[in-house]
Design an enzyme around this catalytic site. Structure first.
Site, PDB file in Angstrom:
ATOM      1  N   GLY A 193       0.824  -1.195   0.000  1.00  0.00           N
ATOM      2  CA  GLY A 193       0.000   0.000   0.000  1.00  0.00           C
ATOM      3  C   GLY A 193       0.864   1.253   0.000  1.00  0.00           C
ATOM      4  CB  CYS A 194       0.113   4.667  -1.110  1.00  0.00           C
ATOM      5  SG  CYS A 194      -1.524   4.884  -0.392  1.00  0.00           S
ATOM      6  CE1 TYR A 195      -1.333   8.367   4.009  1.00  0.00           C
ATOM      7  CE2 TYR A 195      -3.208   6.932   3.712  1.00  0.00           C
ATOM      8  CZ  TYR A 195      -2.682   8.199   3.805  1.00  0.00           C
ATOM      9  OH  TYR A 195      -3.514   9.286   3.699  1.00  0.00           O
ATOM     10  CB  THR A 219       5.417   2.278   0.248  1.00  0.00           C
ATOM     11  OG1 THR A 219       4.835   1.116  -0.340  1.00  0.00           O
ATOM     12  CG2 THR A 219       6.757   2.576  -0.392  1.00  0.00           C
ATOM     13  CB  ALA A 220       5.445   6.753   2.920  1.00  0.00           C
TER      14      ALA A 220
END
Lengths: 345, 345, 345, 345
Positions: free
Chosen positions: A148-150, A152-153
């Site tokens: 997922g995007c969050y 990853t960060a």
């Protein structure tokens, strides 16, 4: 040249896959499916692709998909789960950009996604595709669950701290902010320009689907249970995630070696950039690029480590990372098709 | 590989040149000058270029520039005018992104730019670098005047109408709108986010520097004097120009053949895309791309032709067109380094 | 104190009516209807109204509406048309913010709105509520058709030119731009932040519903048929319309008296502000305020008059003008509840 | 009616004071000073005020200021400090919107503001003007230090937790985000639309001037030293602050009574709105309004209390709070001039 299919191509991750693959020298896109838009030329929906693709959206067709070397799923959750077994049986490799194969604990998955998992055997075999953690496994995988995007960060920013056991794992805080494209391309009132523009808010502050995914990843890095508080926010812009991470150093003296530690951890990573201590990464510095940039901060003599980590949610947080995984899986140079600098300003 | 220098690289067109050249296979950037920022690594000012360029800004140095095959000027007006003769004498080729060599009538130039032109012989020799009009001359030119952003969008949209004498040339209207990056990267209060955001206005409505440039180009296309009213507006966004053009057909029956005429005119142009009649080009469909997209409209039985034309002001309106010109001048494939699709969303 | 009802209150014009009426000293809002949201407290949907209204949305109830002194319709077209007769019979006065009663030519209405008009007798009796043109009739009216947003900005800017016969009425051009709130609060993909943000485009360039309304109003002002080309555009912001108007002066010498003429025309108008010649009105200068600001321009010795006219589409273009009409109808000071300055920045 | 002067009126807090005072029934603005813009009519710089103020900016004139009942300072730090003694001697009351009198520890002040404090006696006497904490003292004060924007949002959200000793005071985290107007109206490149738009970043993450102010306020509330980590971020919008606050409950069982506790704490506060548990306050719900809205969250069985608190940085974070303080000081109804709902959308 490999043949690639995309299932569920009308959303923002679908068009982003096409944008990236348009200049990838080793890939031919042989189909892109959409039940609702079957027959519509892709470039009619996404005019930035005029001149790049002649393709039209098509009904999902198992035979065509099984003739692909790789299929990307850019679908809502619950779709890939059901289609994957047939593709696996046919020897097709899959990168799933949805959440279907990200969690190993399927009770947790069922709780957050509101349905029982139907292919637990594949959930077990799937490799969680964060290359900075699982590059070798990705190379061998038939099924990759694209993070997922969050997550990853957040994971990339916490990794060096947890892998080295430097911080209290019970008290991690991730205050994350995302542009509106993270919500996808569906006609929801709450995502209208008139609702999102010129405003800022937290959402999912009492619990968000990416929380268990983050916890799973951080637990893996720490080798022990972690306690993490994760609050996402909506930024009035289109692309970009910034996560500000807070962790408590067990020994504040470790502050002196943190910068070197982070630089060392990511020295060979083509898509993670540790900026000088005290820098402020901007989301625009990664807009359109498959990059995570991060920087460390300390306030006065505090024992709190602050990490600011930015990605483009559609690239390193979705389609770019998926192509990076594809490159790894097929033995291409990992940066192929992903070298262009971010679009700034 | 050719060696390229950039004079005045701290502005938005400077960083855009670097962004494009970073992936151009035939170019090495050997210097980028800035008096004010000499010594600062380019990637410190523009972190999207971290990992792409090791270069630092340097004081302009005639010897280094003269060792280049091509020099781009991305300077305020008045700078290229003075430096060009020495480079011309050294056999260096120049693409000037400033306004110094765009106008052939130097009295008009002096009136709009507030100074006398100092190198009229080069103003005469310079080729106005709109490839769709002057490709052959550009290929041979030593000095190319890269067109302004508004003039590019406006001229391309009017060209087929005027070249074929279909409209009344005395009554052309160009209502144009630009994102804020068109004003450059200088600390002007009027361009603060707090001033530009969430607001829209006309500016320069009583007269703008691009008016004589537009008039010169349209006069050339029409082969006769034209009367054109040009009103620019400021859009609360960063990149993009949309120009809505109004012209009166001499013979309304010509409406039937306009679409075919436009398509024919630009059939071989890699960077002009005529969309189906009645389409609405969006600036985002060209964001970051060296493209002009346009479409035609008619309201009921009116004799007014409406053309909507969009470009990215920093790409087809500046740095992209400059690289396109460079490609033409050096015999490279015209699309080299300029193939990536626009960033949408 | 008068009792006011609002039919169809969940859209942007509904909440804007409430925002304005919250501080209006002569009004009590006795009901606000919504079939889809019946039962939901208004302040739950619009938290800016917490502490201002205890009201919940309710099913439309004829008895409650008939007990009102005035009913505002903030509904899609086709609704007011059907409900008005019963309210008229009950002696209730109505300000309809929808398009149902704006056009006198019902064939044209049917063509643009896709249905036959069901209450032509009321379409005939309705007063078109542009106070700067029809103040006296509004004061007496039982049914007022509140003008559309674009038509307000466009008509006010052209009025002095047409009323005085100074320009060629056959060749009027209105290039208009609106923020996204003009499209209302419905879950349309095309109005998502991810679609509207950081982009600009024309829409309805081949014909828009406001074109016949503009033509009707300008014909009235000119006392003769007019030819008008009207192209709307979508601005990546929430509130505000700017219209740039182009007209050809019959006698260019009239330029000398235009400014005085405009100032004289609107001298007693509380909500029209003629700025100095050559000014550039910004939409933010009217954000949240019931104001139209305009300014005149001329380019060199051209015979084209340029007028730039700005309003807030939700205020002078909708709810504010509706309250202004209410004030006129009930003999209140025309500026009551409408005095606060615009929100800038 | 009281006579009010404004020193330093060209910035965003200056125009915001005028916007609010324009509709305040008990105030006449007798002067607004600006050295740089002396002579310019206020409405020429801020056209939203056309028709509301005839005033022009003037050189600061001690006699005129001393004839005021109240003077607002909307100046950079260091100005009020020097001018206040003369006004105090003349019996004028002052609300200082700058940072000059906010900190009691003048060594800390000197360290963060880069100069020695010149009027320590007034720094000691000044009342820190957070009405929710110091209403009685404000009523009596001659000199009020208006709180900073971030400190207002952060303190209000933490107050009930610290006043009741419910959380570990050593480990508070405030992750705060602000629109661009918080940086003021100066020609800084970093605040251009082209730099701020469509991007998000942390800034001052290693230390920001508001940190000592927050610490001072929270220490007061806790009655003991606090440890607070404060990271501000820049949102690509104009107005609004959101602060997400994290604190560790000493006894997780206290979660059950937190909501009631917060509601009770602010029950009589006209400008603090505690939303239902689990709500997500949006900055737009307070745009242009003198409001702080907040809501509480808990994730699963965590012991971390999450508070999301929003204000408009120019209103409750600056000019609105200053007017609220003025109302208290002069015995007006505290909400006078501050009743209008926020501008949404």
């Amino acid at each position: 040249m490999i043949k690639v299919g995309i299932v569920g191509g009308t959303g923002y991750t679908g068009v982003e896959l096409l944008r990236i693959l348009a200049v990838h020298p080793e890939v031919t896109v042989s189909c892109i499916t959409s039940r609702s838009e079957a027959g519509m030329p892709v470039a009619d929906m996404y005019p930035n692709l005029r001149g790049h693709f002649d393709l039209a959206f098509s009904e999902p067709d198992a035979d065509i998909l099984k003739a692909c070397d790789l299929v990307f799923f850019a679908t809502p959750h619950g779709v890939a789960m059901r289609m994957v077994p047939e593709l696996m049986a046919a020897g097709v490799r899959v990168v799933d950009l949805s959440a279907d194969f990200r969690l190993k604990d399927l009770d947790t998955w069922a709780q957050w996604y509101g349905m029982a998992h139907e292919t637990p055997e594949w959930a077990e075999k799937a490799v969680y595709g964060l290359p900075e953690v699982a590059r070798a496994a990705i190379a061998e995988a038939q099924l990759v669950a694209n993070p997922g995007c969050y997550p990853t960060a957040v994971q990339l920013g916490f990794l060096p701290l947890l892998e080295n056991g430097l911080v209290n794992p019970a008290r991690l805080i991730a205050d994350a902010k995302s542009g509106a494209s993270g919500a996808g391309r569906q006609g929801k009132i709450g995502m209208l320009h008139g609702e999102v523009g010129e405003s800022f808010k937290a959402y999912g502050a009492s619990g968000h689907r990416h929380l268990p995914e983050i916890r799973q990843g951080l637990t893996g890095a720490a080798g022990a249970d972690v306690g993490v508080t994760f609050v996402p926010h909506l930024i009035p812009m289109i692309r970009g995630i910034e996560a500000t991470l807070y962790a408590e150093l067990k020994d504040p003296a470790d502050f002196d070696r943190l910068q070197a530690l982070f630089e060392e951890r990511f020295r060979d990573e083509p898509f993670v950039d540790v900026m000088p201590f005290g820098s402020h990464p901007e989301t625009r510095s990664v807009r359109g690029a498959n990059q995570c940039r991060m920087a460390l901060h300390r306030q006065e003599q505090s024992s709190i480590v602050i990490v600011s980590s930015v990605i483009d949610n559609l690239v390193k947080g979705a389609a770019g990372q998926a192509v990076q995984n594809m490159n790894i899986m097929f033995g291409f140079d990992e940066t192929l098709g992903l070298q262009a600098p971010a679009l700034l300003p």
